[in-house]
Enzyme design. Sequence first.
Site, PDB file in Angstrom:
ATOM      1  N   SER A 330     -12.591  -0.916   4.224  1.00  0.00           N
ATOM      2  CA  SER A 330     -11.846  -1.927   3.465  1.00  0.00           C
ATOM      3  C   SER A 330     -12.727  -2.929   2.739  1.00  0.00           C
ATOM      4  O   SER A 330     -12.207  -3.791   2.016  1.00  0.00           O
ATOM      5  CB  SER A 330     -10.892  -2.677   4.403  1.00  0.00           C
ATOM      6  OG  SER A 330      -9.887  -1.814   4.881  1.00  0.00           O
ATOM      7  N   ASP A 354       5.742  -4.132   1.734  1.00  0.00           N
ATOM      8  CA  ASP A 354       4.991  -3.139   2.503  1.00  0.00           C
ATOM      9  C   ASP A 354       5.788  -2.687   3.728  1.00  0.00           C
ATOM     10  O   ASP A 354       6.007  -3.479   4.654  1.00  0.00           O
ATOM     11  CB  ASP A 354       3.644  -3.736   2.938  1.00  0.00           C
ATOM     12  CG  ASP A 354       2.879  -2.815   3.877  1.00  0.00           C
ATOM     13  OD1 ASP A 354       3.110  -1.590   3.836  1.00  0.00           O
ATOM     14  OD2 ASP A 354       2.043  -3.333   4.649  1.00  0.00           O
ATOM     15  N   ASP A 369      -0.553   2.277   7.638  1.00  0.00           N
ATOM     16  CA  ASP A 369      -1.225   0.985   7.484  1.00  0.00           C
ATOM     17  C   ASP A 369      -1.002   0.208   8.767  1.00  0.00           C
ATOM     18  O   ASP A 369       0.065  -0.383   8.971  1.00  0.00           O
ATOM     19  CB  ASP A 369      -0.648   0.232   6.278  1.00  0.00           C
ATOM     20  CG  ASP A 369      -1.324  -1.122   6.071  1.00  0.00           C
ATOM     21  OD1 ASP A 369      -2.309  -1.407   6.769  1.00  0.00           O
ATOM     22  OD2 ASP A 369      -0.855  -1.880   5.213  1.00  0.00           O
ATOM     23  N   HIS A 380       3.122  -5.319   6.176  1.00  0.00           N
ATOM     24  CA  HIS A 380       2.757  -6.696   5.876  1.00  0.00           C
ATOM     25  C   HIS A 380       3.866  -7.459   5.168  1.00  0.00           C
ATOM     26  O   HIS A 380       3.701  -8.635   4.847  1.00  0.00           O
ATOM     27  CB  HIS A 380       1.496  -6.717   4.991  1.00  0.00           C
ATOM     28  CG  HIS A 380       0.266  -6.259   5.690  1.00  0.00           C
ATOM     29  ND1 HIS A 380      -0.098  -4.941   5.750  1.00  0.00           N
ATOM     30  CD2 HIS A 380      -0.688  -6.948   6.361  1.00  0.00           C
ATOM     31  CE1 HIS A 380      -1.241  -4.826   6.416  1.00  0.00           C
ATOM     32  NE2 HIS A 380      -1.625  -6.025   6.801  1.00  0.00           N
ATOM     33  N   CYS A 393      -4.361  -5.233   3.534  1.00  0.00           N
ATOM     34  CA  CYS A 393      -3.174  -4.379   3.481  1.00  0.00           C
ATOM     35  C   CYS A 393      -3.505  -3.048   2.812  1.00  0.00           C
ATOM     36  O   CYS A 393      -3.673  -2.971   1.590  1.00  0.00           O
ATOM     37  CB  CYS A 393      -2.052  -5.094   2.725  1.00  0.00           C
ATOM     38  SG  CYS A 393      -0.576  -4.100   2.507  1.00  0.00           S
TER      39      CYS A 393
END
Length: 656
Positions: A330, A354, A369, A380, A393
Amino acid sequence: MTGKWQLKDHEAERQLFNRRLTVAGIFVFFLFAALIAKIVNLQVSQYEYFSARSDRNRLHSQYVAPARGLIFDRNGQLLADNQPIFNLSVTREQAGDMNVMLDNLRGLIGLTDDEIEQFRNRLRRNRVPFSSVPLRYVLSEADRSTIAVNSHRLPGIAIEPQFVRQYPLGALTAHSVGYVSEINREELDNMSEAVRENYGGTNHIGKSGVERTYEDLLHGKVGYEIVEKNNRGQVMRVLDRTDPIAGKNISLTIDAALQIAAEKALGDYRGAVVAIDPATGGILAMVSKPGFDPNLFVTGISSKDYKVLVEDNINTPLFDRTTNPYPPGSTVKPFLGLAGLNYGLVDYDFAIEDPGYFRLPGVSYRWGDYTLRTAIGGGHGHTDLRKAIYQSCDTFFYDLGNRMGIDSIHEFMSLFGFGQNFASDIAYARTGVLPSRDWKMETRGEPWYPGDTVNTSIGQGYMWATPLQLATATAIIANKGKVMQPHLLSAIENVPFEQEIANPVPDVMVKDPDYWRYIEEAMTMVVHRPFSDTFRDYGTAFEAIAMADRKMPYKMAGKSGSAQVVGISQSVLKSDDIVVSDLNKDHGLFISFAPAQNSEIAPQIAIAVIVENGEHGSSVAGPVAKEIIDEYLLNILQIDFASHPNADNLISQVDD
């Protein structure tokens, strides 16, 4: 009576004696004549020839090795020194039966099989007649005394002084500064005649790191001398000498104090740290842990010690983690987010809802996720780009990457040095992989699929980057697009060195300069975004960094990442019934620069940290980065943040 007994004939005997005496005299005369003729021939006719041969046996021309240049850090602390030692050396042409000589020495000073093997290797590559070849480096005082007492039994043996490399920080600079070791046959064969001549009196050459990169500067120029030797090969006096030219002393951008702090911050973890001064591109710290003691290689590492290093498949101390690639995870999200802004695929108001997963149109497979809300069923929630960065995210970037496409991702990410080596003097650094359609077809023989783009958008799949590349890219964000290519060399003989770059890297231009502020703000919230009442909506590194040190006098921008080592599901990782090996746990990554969001003080340091099998970038790699940045800003630079307006109210009220 007179017929039977004849008297002795003295006259005949006299004549016989005279004849014999004459013959003997003539014979002796000719012997003396021949001897005189030979002496005249040797002393007159062939005087020049035999005089020259005598001088060749007595007088020898030999190389004089230059002193190798010293290596200093940015503050003048020695990173590579020259240490005086005494060697036991052998002149092959004067040593007689080599096996007998080696057996004698084995009994006198305990010569080992390993030393004998290395000596025979040196003999095979020795190319100058009557030159000495080291048999044992670093003779002890007791061994020197033993050799001196038994010198009459050891023709061709001599004790010679020499300077050899010594690395005061040992393993701390093993990969960055590198080391010297003995020249091997392949290196010798690859040298031109002029270069080979310049290494006539030298047994060592730079093998890695700065020692190898700047070998031409550090080595110097060989000298020569005419010496008189006795019949045992020992130098009696020097008759003529051309002094060598010492190698140049160089200074690096590395800060030894920060290098020590970085190694300490990693603790017992395996990993790497690269820290860069964004304003200059100078590399402040470059630590790969665990390392190895480079001093072992200088005088020839033993087979036993080398075996320990190469067979340690867990710690791999010879592996330079700073210049070799890992999946960046990430940590790529700020760069991809900036690309989304630049290409107009997102703006400050764009947001998604999300659900905790992503699906390509017409595909049933879900890219998950993991979030803090997973346990209660959801992702999220309402997420814009800023939140997607500070909460990391995945779903947001799955969607963004899919809409952007691999061509645009490759084009924009390459501006930050991914898939390339931006460093101007670290040619050995690997370029990692910034995948593209052409790359996959060339290396895998397969076309590019949409799922490949989804994986690339969170730094997984085919994408690999080195800690050096991550630190470089982070420094570019800290500089708001200005590219200062990383380098290690700072000065030569105390004269600042300006690197001549054949292909300078252009700055990163974006459509709106305000994008840099937005991304910096989002990265700062990774560390400083506090708890909220809504699903604990805070920065991924807040607990481990800002909350752990509520009196932080500066802001730091950051981004965490986790690089998956093997495909193990989160359910397996969290199961109490299944034990997952530490070596299969994710790598933890963290990139950062500081101070951030400070109008008076520009970012002073950009850093990339990877902790192998550390699992979590925020909670493991993040505090490592914080400790190193603290050391640099507060102790080394001694910046007084209290005197600047941005020092107050850095952390919002914490909701306990």
